[in-house]
Scaffold this motif. Structure first.
Motif, PDB file in Angstrom:
ATOM      1  N   CYS A 176       0.879  -1.144   0.193  1.00 40.62           N
ATOM      2  CA  CYS A 176      -0.139  -0.146   0.034  1.00 40.62           C
ATOM      3  C   CYS A 176       0.986   1.225  -0.122  1.00 40.62           C
ATOM      4  O   CYS A 176       0.540   2.239  -0.689  1.00 40.62           O
ATOM      5  CB  CYS A 176      -0.882  -0.034   1.189  1.00 40.62           C
ATOM      6  SG  CYS A 176      -2.237  -1.285   1.101  1.00 40.62           S
ATOM      7  N   ASP A 180       2.113   1.693  -3.425  1.00 39.57           N
ATOM      8  CA  ASP A 180       0.967   2.378  -4.368  1.00 39.57           C
ATOM      9  C   ASP A 180       0.891   3.784  -4.082  1.00 39.57           C
ATOM     10  O   ASP A 180       0.242   4.770  -4.836  1.00 39.57           O
ATOM     11  CB  ASP A 180      -0.129   1.539  -3.929  1.00 39.57           C
ATOM     12  CG  ASP A 180      -0.224  -0.003  -4.418  1.00 39.57           C
ATOM     13  OD1 ASP A 180       0.358  -0.033  -5.529  1.00 39.57           O
ATOM     14  OD2 ASP A 180      -1.350  -0.658  -4.116  1.00 39.57           O
ATOM     15  N   LEU A 181       0.963   4.003  -2.669  1.00 43.18           N
ATOM     16  CA  LEU A 181       0.611   5.686  -2.270  1.00 43.18           C
ATOM     17  C   LEU A 181       1.689   6.384  -3.075  1.00 43.18           C
ATOM     18  O   LEU A 181       1.346   7.331  -3.631  1.00 43.18           O
ATOM     19  CB  LEU A 181       0.697   5.781  -0.907  1.00 43.18           C
ATOM     20  CG  LEU A 181       0.545   7.082  -0.227  1.00 43.18           C
ATOM     21  CD1 LEU A 181      -0.612   7.699  -0.551  1.00 43.18           C
ATOM     22  CD2 LEU A 181       1.035   7.084   1.315  1.00 43.18           C
ATOM     23  N   TYR A 195       3.555   5.775  -5.596  1.00 43.21           N
ATOM     24  CA  TYR A 195       3.272   5.654  -7.048  1.00 43.21           C
ATOM     25  C   TYR A 195       2.241   6.691  -7.565  1.00 43.21           C
ATOM     26  O   TYR A 195       2.340   7.444  -8.655  1.00 43.21           O
ATOM     27  CB  TYR A 195       3.031   3.962  -7.345  1.00 43.21           C
ATOM     28  CG  TYR A 195       2.414   3.902  -8.935  1.00 43.21           C
ATOM     29  CD1 TYR A 195       3.301   3.733  -9.902  1.00 43.21           C
ATOM     30  CD2 TYR A 195       0.975   3.681  -9.164  1.00 43.21           C
ATOM     31  CE1 TYR A 195       2.730   3.399 -11.197  1.00 43.21           C
ATOM     32  CE2 TYR A 195       0.532   3.528 -10.210  1.00 43.21           C
ATOM     33  CZ  TYR A 195       1.422   3.613 -11.385  1.00 43.21           C
ATOM     34  OH  TYR A 195       0.703   3.120 -12.597  1.00 43.21           O
ATOM     35  N   ASN A 196       1.048   6.563  -6.840  1.00 46.94           N
ATOM     36  CA  ASN A 196       0.019   7.276  -7.405  1.00 46.94           C
ATOM     37  C   ASN A 196       0.218   8.726  -7.071  1.00 46.94           C
ATOM     38  O   ASN A 196      -0.138   9.581  -8.159  1.00 46.94           O
ATOM     39  CB  ASN A 196      -1.248   7.046  -6.680  1.00 46.94           C
ATOM     40  CG  ASN A 196      -1.947   5.532  -7.017  1.00 46.94           C
ATOM     41  OD1 ASN A 196      -1.871   5.530  -8.214  1.00 46.94           O
ATOM     42  ND2 ASN A 196      -2.335   4.725  -5.947  1.00 46.94           N
ATOM     43  N   GLN A 197       0.709   9.242  -6.169  1.00 49.65           N
ATOM     44  CA  GLN A 197       1.470  10.527  -5.855  1.00 49.65           C
ATOM     45  C   GLN A 197       2.117  11.163  -6.864  1.00 49.65           C
ATOM     46  O   GLN A 197       1.861  12.242  -7.332  1.00 49.65           O
ATOM     47  CB  GLN A 197       1.921  10.751  -4.135  1.00 49.65           C
ATOM     48  CG  GLN A 197       0.942  10.650  -3.372  1.00 49.65           C
ATOM     49  CD  GLN A 197       1.523  10.688  -1.690  1.00 49.65           C
ATOM     50  OE1 GLN A 197       2.627  10.341  -1.728  1.00 49.65           O
ATOM     51  NE2 GLN A 197       0.609  11.074  -0.940  1.00 49.65           N
ATOM     52  N   ASN A 210       2.612  10.008  -9.816  1.00 47.35           N
ATOM     53  CA  ASN A 210       2.015  10.210 -11.343  1.00 47.35           C
ATOM     54  C   ASN A 210       1.161  11.248 -11.398  1.00 47.35           C
ATOM     55  O   ASN A 210       0.874  11.723 -12.343  1.00 47.35           O
ATOM     56  CB  ASN A 210       1.958   8.862 -11.786  1.00 47.35           C
ATOM     57  CG  ASN A 210       2.976   8.123 -12.029  1.00 47.35           C
ATOM     58  OD1 ASN A 210       3.994   8.312 -12.607  1.00 47.35           O
ATOM     59  ND2 ASN A 210       3.089   6.592 -11.723  1.00 47.35           N
ATOM     60  N   THR A 211       0.361  11.635 -10.026  1.00 47.49           N
ATOM     61  CA  THR A 211      -0.397  12.399 -10.311  1.00 47.49           C
ATOM     62  C   THR A 211      -0.061  13.821 -10.019  1.00 47.49           C
ATOM     63  O   THR A 211      -0.528  15.008 -11.012  1.00 47.49           O
ATOM     64  CB  THR A 211      -1.421  12.348  -9.019  1.00 47.49           C
ATOM     65  OG1 THR A 211      -2.133  10.954  -9.095  1.00 47.49           O
ATOM     66  CG2 THR A 211      -2.544  13.565  -8.957  1.00 47.49           C
ATOM     67  N   PRO A 225       2.479  14.365 -14.209  1.00 47.70           N
ATOM     68  CA  PRO A 225       2.010  13.610 -15.460  1.00 47.70           C
ATOM     69  C   PRO A 225       2.788  14.357 -16.649  1.00 47.70           C
ATOM     70  O   PRO A 225       2.263  14.944 -17.567  1.00 47.70           O
ATOM     71  CB  PRO A 225       0.768  14.051 -15.323  1.00 47.70           C
ATOM     72  CG  PRO A 225       0.592  15.392 -14.962  1.00 47.70           C
ATOM     73  CD  PRO A 225       1.615  15.726 -13.743  1.00 47.70           C
ATOM     74  N   ALA A 254       6.104   8.205 -17.036  1.00 43.15           N
ATOM     75  CA  ALA A 254       5.499   7.744 -15.674  1.00 43.15           C
ATOM     76  C   ALA A 254       6.283   6.929 -14.732  1.00 43.15           C
ATOM     77  O   ALA A 254       7.304   6.256 -15.532  1.00 43.15           O
ATOM     78  CB  ALA A 254       4.316   6.695 -15.925  1.00 43.15           C
ATOM     79  N   ARG A 302       5.778   1.058 -10.816  1.00 43.51           N
ATOM     80  CA  ARG A 302       5.639   0.459  -9.380  1.00 43.51           C
ATOM     81  C   ARG A 302       6.992  -0.339  -9.120  1.00 43.51           C
ATOM     82  O   ARG A 302       7.651  -0.270  -8.136  1.00 43.51           O
ATOM     83  CB  ARG A 302       4.511  -0.163  -9.044  1.00 43.51           C
ATOM     84  CG  ARG A 302       3.093   0.375  -8.849  1.00 43.51           C
ATOM     85  CD  ARG A 302       2.154  -0.686  -8.809  1.00 43.51           C
ATOM     86  NE  ARG A 302       0.947  -0.233  -8.371  1.00 43.51           N
ATOM     87  CZ  ARG A 302      -0.195   0.597  -9.232  1.00 43.51           C
ATOM     88  NH1 ARG A 302       0.188   0.317 -10.660  1.00 43.51           N
ATOM     89  NH2 ARG A 302      -1.222   1.110  -8.609  1.00 43.51           N
TER      90      ARG A 302
END
Length: 224
Positions: free
Chosen positions: A12, A15-16, A18-20, A22-23, A26, A30, A33
């Protein structure tokens, strides 16, 4: 024996991040993971070593070392270590820069991925703090709105001993040599000045006042 207690598991956490990344960035390149996963084992070992020497509330409880991704000081320290690991281990400058910028975006701290903070350090609500390419001794603690850097006129960065504490709005500029167990009071500033061991520094250049420090930083800040 202590262990690292995380509020989310490693997957998790990957994932956190990774998402931060790429958000916020952008840019068409990219982050994967797998890029983050390859750094996580070493980074979490460094988090454990660092946090295990911080016996303060929220860091240590019932023999366990705590890491809460929603504790902003802890997450800022983690992101610095992650960016530095990306640079040390992989020489992945692109990823290290993105993690550095994520940390700057979320927490307002400028701790570049290539600076070498010590094994044990502590950020305390470090908004507005800039950490330059100095030499940092172990048990370094920094608060908000602090600056460490060089002067454009003379160059050269500070060298900090073990157990240096910088309270809010402290500035260390130029080739200063700071001893062990030195505390900089709020709003203090030194420029091209050497400070002996066991000192409390008050006031601003050139009118600094130096007092004797009777409390070791490991007791004052880290509760060891």
């Amino acid at each position: 024996m202590s262990e690292l207690t995380m509020y989310i598991n490693e997957k998790c956490l990957i994932d956190l991040v990774y998402n931060q990344l790429n958000t916020f960035f952008p840019d068409g390149n990219a982050v994967l993971r797998d890029d983050i996963h390859s750094l996580m084992e070493k980074t979490l070992k460094r988090v454990f070593v660092c946090f295990s020497n911080i016996r303060r509330k929220y860091f240590y409880e019932d023999g366990n070392v705590l890491f809460n991704h929603l504790h902003s000081d802890q997450y800022a320290m983690f992101l610095y270590l992650l960016s530095n690991t990306a640079w040390q281990q992989e020489k992945n400058e692109h990823l290290a820069k993105k993690i550095f910028l994520l940390n700057k975006t979320l927490h307002g701290i400028d701790a570049y991925f290539s600076i070498e903070l010590p094994e044990c350090f502590l950020f305390i609500h470090p908004i507005g703090t800039i950490l330059g390419n100095a030499t940092y001794g172990n048990f370094f603690c920094v608060y908000q709105n602090c600056s460490i850097g060089a002067l454009s006129t003379t160059g050269g960065y500070p060298k900090l001993g073990t157990g240096v504490v910088m309270y809010s709005r402290t500035s260390l500029l130029g080739p200063c040599v700071v001893g062990n167990d030195v505390v900089f009071g709020a709003n203090s500033m030194i420029i091209n000045k050497n400070i002996p061991d066991n000192s409390v520094v008050l006031g601003q250049h050139p009118n600094n006042r130096i007092q004797e420090n009777h409390i070791k930083t490991t007791h004052r800040i880290f509760d060891l």
